[in-house]
Design a protein around this motif. Structure first.
Motif, PDB file in Angstrom:
ATOM      1  N   PHE A 215     -17.922   7.398  -2.187  1.00  0.00           N
ATOM      2  CA  PHE A 215     -18.665   8.966  -2.525  1.00  0.00           C
ATOM      3  C   PHE A 215     -19.359   9.827  -3.150  1.00  0.00           C
ATOM      4  N   ARG A 216     -19.346   8.596  -4.640  1.00  0.00           N
ATOM      5  CA  ARG A 216     -20.772   8.602  -5.412  1.00  0.00           C
ATOM      6  C   ARG A 216     -22.031   8.196  -4.922  1.00  0.00           C
ATOM      7  N   GLU A 217     -21.896   7.441  -3.897  1.00  0.00           N
ATOM      8  CA  GLU A 217     -23.634   6.319  -3.350  1.00  0.00           C
ATOM      9  C   GLU A 217     -23.766   7.977  -1.951  1.00  0.00           C
ATOM     10  N   ARG A 218     -23.034   8.626  -1.648  1.00  0.00           N
ATOM     11  CA  ARG A 218     -22.992   9.395   0.201  1.00  0.00           C
ATOM     12  C   ARG A 218     -23.900  10.781  -1.248  1.00  0.00           C
ATOM     13  N   LEU A 219     -23.465  11.305  -1.989  1.00  0.00           N
ATOM     14  CA  LEU A 219     -23.307  12.229  -2.172  1.00  0.00           C
ATOM     15  C   LEU A 219     -24.293  12.819  -3.312  1.00  0.00           C
ATOM     16  N   ALA A 220     -24.790  11.578  -3.027  1.00  0.00           N
ATOM     17  CA  ALA A 220     -25.631  11.543  -4.872  1.00  0.00           C
ATOM     18  C   ALA A 220     -26.864  12.125  -4.845  1.00  0.00           C
ATOM     19  N   ASP A 221     -27.610  12.572  -3.901  1.00  0.00           N
ATOM     20  CA  ASP A 221     -28.769  13.003  -3.810  1.00  0.00           C
ATOM     21  C   ASP A 221     -28.457  14.807  -3.103  1.00  0.00           C
ATOM     22  N   VAL A 222     -27.040  15.346  -2.778  1.00  0.00           N
ATOM     23  CA  VAL A 222     -26.790  15.827  -2.013  1.00  0.00           C
ATOM     24  C   VAL A 222     -26.646  17.526  -3.232  1.00  0.00           C
ATOM     25  N   PRO A 223     -27.569  18.348  -3.065  1.00  0.00           N
ATOM     26  CA  PRO A 223     -27.571  19.913  -3.798  1.00  0.00           C
ATOM     27  C   PRO A 223     -26.773  20.286  -3.657  1.00  0.00           C
ATOM     28  N   VAL A 224     -26.191  20.795  -4.226  1.00  0.00           N
ATOM     29  CA  VAL A 224     -25.100  22.316  -4.878  1.00  0.00           C
ATOM     30  C   VAL A 224     -24.696  23.179  -3.984  1.00  0.00           C
ATOM     31  N   LEU A 225     -24.787  23.868  -3.053  1.00  0.00           N
ATOM     32  CA  LEU A 225     -24.244  24.953  -2.156  1.00  0.00           C
ATOM     33  C   LEU A 225     -24.441  26.267  -3.017  1.00  0.00           C
ATOM     34  N   ARG A 226     -26.196  26.964  -3.240  1.00  0.00           N
ATOM     35  CA  ARG A 226     -26.248  27.737  -3.820  1.00  0.00           C
ATOM     36  C   ARG A 226     -26.183  29.357  -2.535  1.00  0.00           C
ATOM     37  N   LEU A 227     -24.950  30.176  -2.707  1.00  0.00           N
ATOM     38  CA  LEU A 227     -24.466  30.998  -2.268  1.00  0.00           C
ATOM     39  C   LEU A 227     -24.872  31.909  -2.449  1.00  0.00           C
ATOM     40  N   PRO A 228     -25.208  33.190  -1.403  1.00  0.00           N
ATOM     41  CA  PRO A 228     -26.082  34.355  -2.422  1.00  0.00           C
ATOM     42  C   PRO A 228     -25.258  35.118  -3.410  1.00  0.00           C
ATOM     43  N   ILE A 229     -24.707  35.027  -4.164  1.00  0.00           N
ATOM     44  CA  ILE A 229     -24.350  36.142  -4.743  1.00  0.00           C
ATOM     45  C   ILE A 229     -25.046  37.389  -5.125  1.00  0.00           C
ATOM     46  N   GLU A 230     -23.592  37.890  -5.328  1.00  0.00           N
ATOM     47  CA  GLU A 230     -24.132  39.443  -6.059  1.00  0.00           C
ATOM     48  C   GLU A 230     -24.233  39.878  -7.677  1.00  0.00           C
ATOM     49  N   PHE A 231     -23.271  39.265  -7.673  1.00  0.00           N
ATOM     50  CA  PHE A 231     -23.397  39.713  -9.298  1.00  0.00           C
ATOM     51  C   PHE A 231     -23.093  38.212  -9.996  1.00  0.00           C
ATOM     52  N   PRO A 232     -23.813  37.721 -11.326  1.00  0.00           N
ATOM     53  CA  PRO A 232     -23.941  36.720 -12.161  1.00  0.00           C
ATOM     54  C   PRO A 232     -22.899  35.966 -12.710  1.00  0.00           C
ATOM     55  N   ARG A 233     -22.877  35.203 -12.206  1.00  0.00           N
ATOM     56  CA  ARG A 233     -21.766  33.762 -12.815  1.00  0.00           C
ATOM     57  C   ARG A 233     -21.245  33.786 -14.268  1.00  0.00           C
ATOM     58  N   LEU A 234     -20.074  34.199 -14.620  1.00  0.00           N
ATOM     59  CA  LEU A 234     -19.676  34.495 -16.206  1.00  0.00           C
ATOM     60  C   LEU A 234     -19.339  33.063 -16.873  1.00  0.00           C
ATOM     61  N   PRO A 235     -19.243  33.640 -18.050  1.00  0.00           N
ATOM     62  CA  PRO A 235     -19.254  31.825 -18.619  1.00  0.00           C
ATOM     63  C   PRO A 235     -18.324  31.282 -18.260  1.00  0.00           C
ATOM     64  N   VAL A 236     -17.050  32.405 -18.033  1.00  0.00           N
ATOM     65  CA  VAL A 236     -16.030  31.973 -18.321  1.00  0.00           C
ATOM     66  C   VAL A 236     -15.561  31.769 -16.943  1.00  0.00           C
ATOM     67  N   ARG A 237     -14.665  31.362 -15.493  1.00  0.00           N
ATOM     68  CA  ARG A 237     -14.824  32.406 -14.272  1.00  0.00           C
ATOM     69  C   ARG A 237     -13.364  33.153 -14.841  1.00  0.00           C
ATOM     70  N   ARG A 238     -13.234  34.003 -13.947  1.00  0.00           N
ATOM     71  CA  ARG A 238     -11.867  35.255 -14.076  1.00  0.00           C
ATOM     72  C   ARG A 238     -11.258  34.869 -12.929  1.00  0.00           C
ATOM     73  N   LEU A 239     -11.569  34.052 -11.855  1.00  0.00           N
ATOM     74  CA  LEU A 239     -10.831  34.092 -11.410  1.00  0.00           C
ATOM     75  C   LEU A 239      -9.964  34.962  -9.736  1.00  0.00           C
ATOM     76  N   ASN A 240     -10.470  36.347 -10.278  1.00  0.00           N
ATOM     77  CA  ASN A 240     -10.415  37.218  -9.588  1.00  0.00           C
ATOM     78  C   ASN A 240     -10.598  37.150  -7.851  1.00  0.00           C
TER      79      ASN A 240
END
Length: 460
Positions: A215-240
């Protein structure tokens, strides 16, 4: 051969002094670490409700639940630390299963919704890992012949297959209590801690390390999925979390199953391709990761055990070149086969091996997991059962899909981070997922970009 083959001898690690706690599996260690990060929240509660139409004898149900706790050692596990400060687990003797009964007093037109609201509240009560059993039951009486049955477990002692096992066993034990005949259940030929011991052998650890490297080799070049969020991410997730429940139309469900067979794969892979195609259209990305939950049970003796066997695999999703849905399905079939051949890689180890790309408040390399539960075929005495989605109110990730087969239907629930998305947006994407399945099954050879997902004809 792979560690864990049926011919493998009992591991030497199983020889421990009576009263000593057993170590935790890698999956349990991951769960416990995350649990400590969000202390007091029902982050790993697993509530599962069934709407029962028919007669219910509460006294017989209580006796059946007590037998269920006696049968499955994992439900009685106590989690603590040993003298060296290591996390350990040890089973308590058989004990009663907590059962609450509530008679819903709302008007008849509102009683069903009120029962689900009460079940949601009950499903969100946190567990104390020092105080077994880590299962609770509740019955909400909607009417004389309608009841909402709720089982709530902690994920550290259960997984998706465990839930199906518990409902199957509970139905058989309840029938036995009502009739006086012995329950017809398969004997348990192993213990969960036997499985943990097997994971901790040097041979298994070496094979697991090789799988992590894949998995380290298979995923090394894969970017993170960037969903079009509507509010800024908080430093600590509230998990709501928020949820949206829907159903794939029956004809499209059958067509999706047929398309999976045509591609020599499974309905789960077709659902995975549907979600991946939705994300391609929603984000514009054609390379990203998704997570899938797998059963993680390699031996026949483990198939009827309750416990945290599950693992989550990280898949490389490649939709480069604007493929058709059928081509994407075939790609994911091959990707899934390869990932399953390396399924001994614990999620925590894979996460640690990958370069950090996800937002710092997300502890895994993906923002979405798909979970699929097949119809367990549970037959309840003198009644019919229908699964009822219950939300813990906690979003482990940004946008998850939980699908459930039941009695010829394909139900699903989207669980999303309510601090990032508006309810209307999540509902829109869930409806677009339905239209993706409809459009893809009608024209599986069309490029993904050409599939119509919006009723106004827009192709975004």
């Amino acid at each position: 051969s792979r560690p864990g083959a049926e011919s493998a001898p009992p591991p030497a690690a199983a020889q421990r002094n009576p009263g000593d706690g057993a170590p935790l599996s890698p999956a349990q260690q991951f769960v416990l670490a995350q649990e400590r990060r969000v202390q007091g929240r029902p982050y790993f509660n697993v509530p599962f409700a069934m709407r029962l139409t028919g007669r219910l004898e509460v006294e017989a149900l209580q006796r059946a639940l007590d037998q269920l706790v006696a049968r499955h050692e994992a439900l009685r596990m106590r989690f603590s630390k040993d003298g060296a400060g290591r996390d350990v687990q040890s089973p308590d003797p058989p004990m009663p299963c907590p059962l609450i009964t509530v008679r819903v007093t709302a008007p008849a037109a509102d009683a069903r919704a009120e029962a689900e609201r009460l079940a949601t509240e009950e499903g969100r009560r946190p567990f104390d890992l020092l105080t077994p059993p880590l299962i609770r039951a509740a019955v909400f009486h909607v009417s004389v012949d309608e009841h909402l049955l709720l089982l709530t477990l902690h994920h550290i002692i259960s997984d998706g297959q465990s839930v199906a096992i518990l409902w199957r066993d509970l139905a058989a034990l309840y029938q036995a209590e009502r009739t006086g005949f012995a329950a017809q259940l398969p004997p348990l030929r192993a213990r969960f801690i036997d499985y943990v011991d097997r994971l901790l052998t040097p041979e298994y650890a070496a094979e697991s390390a090789r799988h992590v490297e894949y998995f380290r080799e298979r995923l090394a070049d894969v970017p993170v999925l960037r969903l079009p969020i509507e509010f800024p991410r908080l430093p600590v997730r509230r998990l709501n979390s928020g949820t949206y429940v829907d159903e794939i139309p029956a004809d499209s469900y059958r067509a999706l199953h047929a398309l999976a067979l045509q591609a020599q794969t499974t309905l789960f892979t077709a659902l995975l391709a549907s979600l991946a195609a939705l994300f391609v259209r929603w984000t514009g990305q054609d390379l990203f990761c998704l997570g899938i939950a797998i059963a993680g049970r390699e031996q026949a003796a483990e198939q009827d055990l309750v416990g945290c066997f599950t693992n989550t695999l990280t898949l490389r999703i490649c939709a480069e070149g604007d493929p058709s849905f059928l081509v994407l399905l075939e790609r994911l079939r091959d990707e899934l086969i390869s990932a399953l051949e390396h399924s001994l890689a614990p999620l925590g180890a894979v996460t640690a091996a990958l370069p950090t790309k996800a937002p710092s408040n997300i502890p895994v390399p993906f923002q979405s997991v798909i979970t699929f539960n097949r119809d367990a075929g549970i037959v309840w005495p003198e009644g019919t059962l229908l699964p009822v989605p219950i939300s813990t109110g906690v979003a482990r990730r940004e946008f998850d899909l939980l699908a459930q087969e039941h009695d010829g239907r394909l139900l699903f629930m989207v669980r999303y981070d309510a601090d990032l998305f508006r309810p209307a947006t999540a509902a829109t994407q869930a409806r677009r997922l339905v239209r993706m399945v409809v459009a893809a099954t009608q024209d599986p050879h069309a490029p993904l970009s050409r599939l119509k997902l919006d009723p106004d004809g827009a192709n975004g």
